[in-house]
Design a protein around this motif. Structure first.
Motif, mmCIF file in Angstrom:
data_model
loop_
_atom_site.group_PDB
_atom_site.id
_atom_site.type_symbol
_atom_site.label_atom_id
_atom_site.label_comp_id
_atom_site.label_asym_id
_atom_site.label_seq_id
_atom_site.Cartn_x
_atom_site.Cartn_y
_atom_site.Cartn_z
ATOM 1 N N VAL A 139 23.936 -32.174 28.280
ATOM 2 C CA VAL A 139 24.600 -30.887 28.081
ATOM 3 C C VAL A 139 25.523 -30.711 29.287
ATOM 4 O O VAL A 139 25.055 -30.518 30.409
ATOM 5 C CB VAL A 139 23.614 -29.713 27.981
ATOM 6 N N ALA A 140 26.816 -30.837 29.028
ATOM 7 C CA ALA A 140 27.804 -30.723 30.101
ATOM 8 C C ALA A 140 28.147 -29.259 30.330
ATOM 9 O O ALA A 140 28.046 -28.426 29.418
ATOM 10 C CB ALA A 140 29.066 -31.499 29.741
ATOM 11 N N THR A 141 28.535 -28.933 31.554
ATOM 12 C CA THR A 141 28.912 -27.556 31.889
ATOM 13 C C THR A 141 30.274 -27.538 32.563
ATOM 14 O O THR A 141 30.705 -28.519 33.164
ATOM 15 C CB THR A 141 27.880 -26.903 32.828
ATOM 16 N N TYR A 142 30.924 -26.385 32.445
ATOM 17 C CA TYR A 142 32.210 -26.189 33.130
ATOM 18 C C TYR A 142 32.358 -24.715 33.456
ATOM 19 O O TYR A 142 32.066 -23.854 32.626
ATOM 20 C CB TYR A 142 33.374 -26.646 32.246
ATOM 21 N N HIS A 152 35.220 -22.038 34.869
ATOM 22 C CA HIS A 152 36.637 -21.846 35.185
ATOM 23 C C HIS A 152 36.775 -20.695 36.177
ATOM 24 O O HIS A 152 35.995 -19.745 36.147
ATOM 25 C CB HIS A 152 37.411 -21.531 33.893
ATOM 26 N N SER A 153 37.779 -20.800 37.038
ATOM 27 C CA SER A 153 38.004 -19.792 38.090
ATOM 28 C C SER A 153 36.734 -19.613 38.922
ATOM 29 O O SER A 153 36.279 -18.488 39.170
ATOM 30 C CB SER A 153 38.426 -18.449 37.484
ATOM 31 N N ALA A 154 36.161 -20.724 39.347
ATOM 32 C CA ALA A 154 34.897 -20.684 40.069
ATOM 33 C C ALA A 154 35.044 -19.985 41.417
ATOM 34 O O ALA A 154 35.972 -20.264 42.175
ATOM 35 C CB ALA A 154 34.365 -22.093 40.271
ATOM 36 N N THR A 155 34.134 -19.062 41.695
ATOM 37 C CA THR A 155 34.100 -18.394 42.993
ATOM 38 C C THR A 155 33.104 -19.083 43.921
ATOM 39 O O THR A 155 33.160 -18.916 45.131
ATOM 40 C CB THR A 155 33.699 -16.915 42.834
ATOM 41 N N ALA A 156 32.190 -19.839 43.327
ATOM 42 C CA ALA A 156 31.181 -20.621 44.044
ATOM 43 C C ALA A 156 30.621 -21.607 43.016
ATOM 44 O O ALA A 156 30.831 -21.424 41.809
ATOM 45 C CB ALA A 156 30.082 -19.720 44.591
ATOM 46 N N PRO A 157 29.933 -22.666 43.451
ATOM 47 C CA PRO A 157 29.373 -23.617 42.487
ATOM 48 C C PRO A 157 28.485 -22.928 41.447
ATOM 49 O O PRO A 157 27.565 -22.186 41.787
ATOM 50 C CB PRO A 157 28.554 -24.558 43.382
ATOM 51 N N GLY A 158 28.834 -23.136 40.176
ATOM 52 C CA GLY A 158 28.049 -22.551 39.095
ATOM 53 C C GLY A 158 28.364 -21.108 38.774
ATOM 54 O O GLY A 158 27.716 -20.506 37.920
ATOM 55 N N LEU A 159 29.372 -20.539 39.420
ATOM 56 C CA LEU A 159 29.732 -19.129 39.218
ATOM 57 C C LEU A 159 31.225 -18.979 38.981
ATOM 58 O O LEU A 159 32.023 -19.618 39.669
ATOM 59 C CB LEU A 159 29.352 -18.289 40.436
ATOM 60 N N GLY A 160 31.608 -18.132 38.025
ATOM 61 C CA GLY A 160 33.023 -17.914 37.785
ATOM 62 C C GLY A 160 33.272 -16.893 36.708
ATOM 63 O O GLY A 160 32.395 -16.107 36.350
ATOM 64 N N LYS A 161 34.488 -16.910 36.157
ATOM 65 C CA LYS A 161 34.906 -15.948 35.137
ATOM 66 C C LYS A 161 34.686 -16.472 33.718
ATOM 67 O O LYS A 161 34.610 -15.692 32.778
ATOM 68 C CB LYS A 161 36.391 -15.598 35.318
ATOM 69 N N GLY A 215 32.360 -19.522 31.580
ATOM 70 C CA GLY A 215 31.350 -20.575 31.621
ATOM 71 C C GLY A 215 31.228 -21.227 30.253
ATOM 72 O O GLY A 215 31.213 -20.535 29.229
ATOM 73 N N VAL A 216 31.162 -22.558 30.241
ATOM 74 C CA VAL A 216 31.108 -23.303 28.978
ATOM 75 C C VAL A 216 29.982 -24.335 29.028
ATOM 76 O O VAL A 216 29.789 -25.004 30.050
ATOM 77 C CB VAL A 216 32.442 -24.038 28.692
ATOM 78 N N LEU A 217 29.256 -24.458 27.918
ATOM 79 C CA LEU A 217 28.251 -25.507 27.733
ATOM 80 C C LEU A 217 28.670 -26.363 26.542
ATOM 81 O O LEU A 217 29.172 -25.847 25.548
ATOM 82 C CB LEU A 217 26.870 -24.911 27.446
ATOM 83 N N VAL A 218 28.425 -27.677 26.630
ATOM 84 C CA VAL A 218 28.727 -28.593 25.520
ATOM 85 C C VAL A 218 27.577 -29.579 25.366
ATOM 86 O O VAL A 218 27.211 -30.256 26.332
ATOM 87 C CB VAL A 218 30.037 -29.379 25.762
ATOM 88 N N GLY A 219 27.010 -29.646 24.172
ATOM 89 C CA GLY A 219 25.913 -30.571 23.908
ATOM 90 C C GLY A 219 26.397 -31.843 23.233
ATOM 91 O O GLY A 219 27.096 -31.783 22.215
ATOM 92 N N LEU A 220 26.047 -32.989 23.809
ATOM 93 C CA LEU A 220 26.400 -34.288 23.239
ATOM 94 C C LEU A 220 25.137 -35.125 23.071
ATOM 95 O O LEU A 220 24.468 -35.463 24.053
ATOM 96 C CB LEU A 220 27.387 -35.038 24.147
ATOM 97 N N GLU A 221 24.790 -35.438 21.827
ATOM 98 C CA GLU A 221 23.642 -36.303 21.538
ATOM 99 C C GLU A 221 24.115 -37.753 21.511
ATOM 100 O O GLU A 221 25.024 -38.101 20.773
ATOM 101 C CB GLU A 221 23.027 -35.954 20.179
ATOM 102 N N SER A 222 23.479 -38.603 22.327
ATOM 103 C CA SER A 222 23.836 -40.019 22.369
ATOM 104 C C SER A 222 22.854 -40.757 23.270
ATOM 105 O O SER A 222 22.319 -40.187 24.218
ATOM 106 C CB SER A 222 25.263 -40.203 22.903
ATOM 107 N N ALA A 261 34.547 -29.313 27.425
ATOM 108 C CA ALA A 261 34.279 -27.953 27.909
ATOM 109 C C ALA A 261 35.558 -27.311 28.439
ATOM 110 O O ALA A 261 35.813 -26.113 28.204
ATOM 111 C CB ALA A 261 33.207 -27.982 28.992
ATOM 112 N N MET A 262 36.379 -28.075 29.148
ATOM 113 C CA MET A 262 37.658 -27.567 29.637
ATOM 114 C C MET A 262 38.574 -27.224 28.463
ATOM 115 O O MET A 262 39.279 -26.207 28.477
ATOM 116 C CB MET A 262 38.309 -28.590 30.556
ATOM 117 N N HIS A 263 38.539 -28.074 27.428
ATOM 118 C CA HIS A 263 39.301 -27.805 26.204
ATOM 119 C C HIS A 263 38.854 -26.474 25.586
ATOM 120 O O HIS A 263 39.685 -25.644 25.194
ATOM 121 C CB HIS A 263 39.081 -28.951 25.205
ATOM 122 N N ILE A 264 37.547 -26.254 25.519
ATOM 123 C CA ILE A 264 36.994 -25.028 24.929
ATOM 124 C C ILE A 264 37.428 -23.805 25.738
ATOM 125 O O ILE A 264 37.775 -22.759 25.174
ATOM 126 C CB ILE A 264 35.460 -25.120 24.843
#
Length: 308
Positions: A151-154, A156-165, A167-174, A189-192
């Protein structure tokens, strides 16, 4: 007397104080709600209640992840100034960490144990309202998990690691290379974050949304004076275009617009070394749907000066 759960709940709703504090107040005042409110105010524990009516539309999105699972939370505050406060930022990070141990629902996250305070997330936020001096609200939460994959995370406009305006999660089964999966997931996630899709697949779109679009397209087509048979074809063409704009798998991939997201995932399988299935996503944009209060600063100053 016996202090019932409903009495504690009622007092919490009236004061915003923590559950144990409400129980203690009711015990001290023999169950008298009004006296209990005064008791909490005397102790400074009902301070949050005065702020509960204020609109909290600022704040931060927080994300946290472990192997195969990630969560995203939105904790609102009244001002962006508080969102830049180190204490508030740590609060959001800890709420996200607490959410990892839950099923991701708002209720379960609110009831989870906050890792720093040892109290529930809900009670910890209430105490932070009194300490920081602004209304705060755990508005929404979401989680994604995979059995095999990432599960990837992204953020955007991060004010600190893991914090921002945003937030996106993407699940990839493989069963393929996890580092390469994470890199692909981050790109998606950036695309989303850029395109804000409404659903993963066409069939997952809200039928009401599709029906509304169809009605608009039909009205527009009828204004052209075309026959109904032609209008139907025009509407179907517009609906297909709508799907390409709002359905994630059908969207043109921002990293390579020559491919849809679905085809981009398929093309990545050779590099990853195994089939890939995009199983889901979540996107939180700070303050989405919150109706902010419009303030007239000049009118406020005039009112304060006793003018009309």
């Amino acid at each position: 007397m016996t202090i019932s759960a409903s009495m504690v709940k009622d007092l919490r709703e009236k004061t915003g104080a923590g559950m144990m504090d409400c129980k203690a107040a009711l015990s001290e005042t023999a169950g008298d709600i009004e006296a209990a409110i005064d008791w909490l105010r005397t102790k400074g524990l009902a301070k949050a209640a005065k702020k509960a009516g204020r609109v909290a539309a600022e704040g931060l999105i927080g994300v946290a992840s472990v192997d195969g699972k990630a969560v995203v939370v939105e904790l609102n505050s009244e001002t962006d100034f508080v969102a830049r406060n180190a204490e508030f930022q740590q609060l959001v990070l800890n709420v996200a960490k607490a959410a990892l141990g839950t099923d991701g629902t708002l209720e379960s996250v609110a009831a989870a144990t906050h890792p720093a305070s040892g109290k529930s997330v809900a009670d910890t936020i209430t105490e932070a309202v009194a300490t920081i001096g602004e209304n705060m609200n755990l508005r929404r939460t979401a989680s994604l998990a995979v059995s095999n994959g990432v599960v990837a995370t992204y953020v955007h406009s991060a004010t600190a690691p893991g914090l921002g305006k945003i937030g996106v999660l993407v699940g990839l089964e493989s069963t393929g290379d996890k580092d390469k999966l994470l890199a692909l997931g981050r790109q998606i996630a950036m695309h989303i974050a850029a395109t804000n899709p409404l659903a993963l697949k066409t069939e997952e779109l809200d039928p009401a949304v599709v029906a509304r679009e169809r009605a608009v397209y039909a009205d527009q087509a009828r204004e052209s004076g075309k026959p109904e048979a032609i209008i139907e074809k025009m509407v179907e063409g517009r609906v297909r275009k709508f799907y390409e704009e709002v359905v994630l798998l059908s969207q043109a991939f921002v990293i390579n617009p020559d491919l849809t997201v679905e085809k981009a995932v398929k093309a990545a399988e050779a590099d990853v070394g195994a089939p890939i299935q995009l199983t889901g996503f979540a996107i939180f944009r700070l303050g989405d749907g919150v109706e902010k209060e419009e303030t007239d600063f000049a009118a406020e100053v005039a009112a304060a000066a006793g003018k009309k």
